[in-house]
Scaffold this active site. Sequence first.
Site, short mmCIF file in Angstrom:
data_model
loop_
_atom_site.label_atom_id
_atom_site.label_comp_id
_atom_site.label_asym_id
_atom_site.label_seq_id
_atom_site.Cartn_x
_atom_site.Cartn_y
_atom_site.Cartn_z
N GLY A 36 0.82 -1.20 0.00
CA GLY A 36 0.00 0.00 0.00
C GLY A 36 0.85 1.25 0.00
O GLY A 36 2.08 1.20 -0.17
N MET A 38 1.55 3.20 2.52
CA MET A 38 2.41 3.36 3.69
C MET A 38 3.21 2.12 4.03
O MET A 38 4.31 2.21 4.58
CB MET A 38 1.57 3.74 4.92
CG MET A 38 1.09 5.17 4.96
SD MET A 38 0.23 5.53 6.51
CE MET A 38 1.56 5.37 7.69
N VAL A 41 2.04 -5.62 3.47
CA VAL A 41 1.37 -6.60 4.32
C VAL A 41 1.74 -7.99 3.82
O VAL A 41 1.60 -8.29 2.62
CB VAL A 41 -0.16 -6.42 4.31
CG1 VAL A 41 -0.81 -7.43 5.26
CG2 VAL A 41 -0.54 -5.01 4.71
N GLU A 108 -4.62 -10.34 12.84
CA GLU A 108 -5.26 -11.57 12.43
C GLU A 108 -5.22 -11.67 10.90
O GLU A 108 -5.31 -10.67 10.19
CB GLU A 108 -6.71 -11.64 12.92
CG GLU A 108 -7.64 -10.59 12.35
CD GLU A 108 -9.07 -10.78 12.81
OE1 GLU A 108 -9.55 -11.93 12.83
OE2 GLU A 108 -9.72 -9.78 13.17
N ASP A 153 -10.77 7.53 6.55
CA ASP A 153 -10.43 6.90 5.27
C ASP A 153 -11.35 5.71 4.98
O ASP A 153 -10.89 4.65 4.54
CB ASP A 153 -8.97 6.45 5.27
CG ASP A 153 -8.42 6.24 3.85
OD1 ASP A 153 -8.99 6.83 2.90
OD2 ASP A 153 -7.44 5.51 3.69
N PRO A 156 -14.48 1.39 0.12
CA PRO A 156 -14.66 -0.06 -0.10
C PRO A 156 -13.40 -0.89 0.11
O PRO A 156 -13.48 -2.01 0.64
CB PRO A 156 -15.15 -0.13 -1.55
CG PRO A 156 -15.86 1.16 -1.77
CD PRO A 156 -15.06 2.18 -0.99
N ASN A 158 -11.16 -0.51 2.27
CA ASN A 158 -10.86 -0.64 3.69
C ASN A 158 -11.97 -1.36 4.46
O ASN A 158 -11.97 -1.39 5.68
CB ASN A 158 -10.61 0.74 4.32
CG ASN A 158 -9.19 1.22 4.05
OD1 ASN A 158 -8.30 0.43 3.77
ND2 ASN A 158 -8.99 2.53 4.14
#
Length: 220
Positions: A36, A38, A41, A108, A153, A156, A158
């Site tokens: 992303g 920042m 993942v 998770e 923010d 969709p 998120n």
Amino acid sequence: MSTAAATKKPFPPGMPVGEGDVIAGKYRVEELIAVGGMGVVVSARHLSLGQTVAIKVLLPLEVSDDSTSAIPRFLREARAAAGLKSEHVVRIFDVDTLPSGLPYMVMERLSGQDLRRVVKLGGPLPVEQAVDFVLQAADAIGEAHSTGIVHRDLKPSNLFLTHHTDGRPWVKVLDFGISKASHDPTTDTALTVSRAMIGSPMYMSPEQVRDAKSVDGRSD
């Protein structure tokens, strides 16, 4: 080669972690989930427990470009999400820093896809289903507002669609990275000084476009 191995996303150059790396002596990185604005993942497995988790690591470029705000902003996301008890907020298990100094959070591992992709692949949702998903997200955001946190923010991508243990479609709110916490002394002056616009323009309220630092829960 297995189908799973063939469909793995390759790690782009310059990522702070890669496949096979062991984080904190206990989480072995298995594959890339997403990159992303920042952070990156990844999916990782706990070496002792066998538990699969998701780990978000701040990108080096983010730190070098804005060292006074990136790390506090990242840690604020972890604190904001970890303090919420709604079942519609992604669970945060741990937060720490790599030997390189980059912060990471252990979350998770969710199975499913975000609502942006759901709509992109399947078209508009039936009205009843769309309302149900919005109400689920509102459960998480309502709790956030009650504790003084404004997400800032919501969009969709998120809102992640997974399944509850009983099989029901279940929405999880992600990414509190630019949230505003009224009780947090690091919000907002020091963290937003170098960024004129906070949020995703297509999903921002007019008030947030004008002054992201002054919005309250009504903006969400």
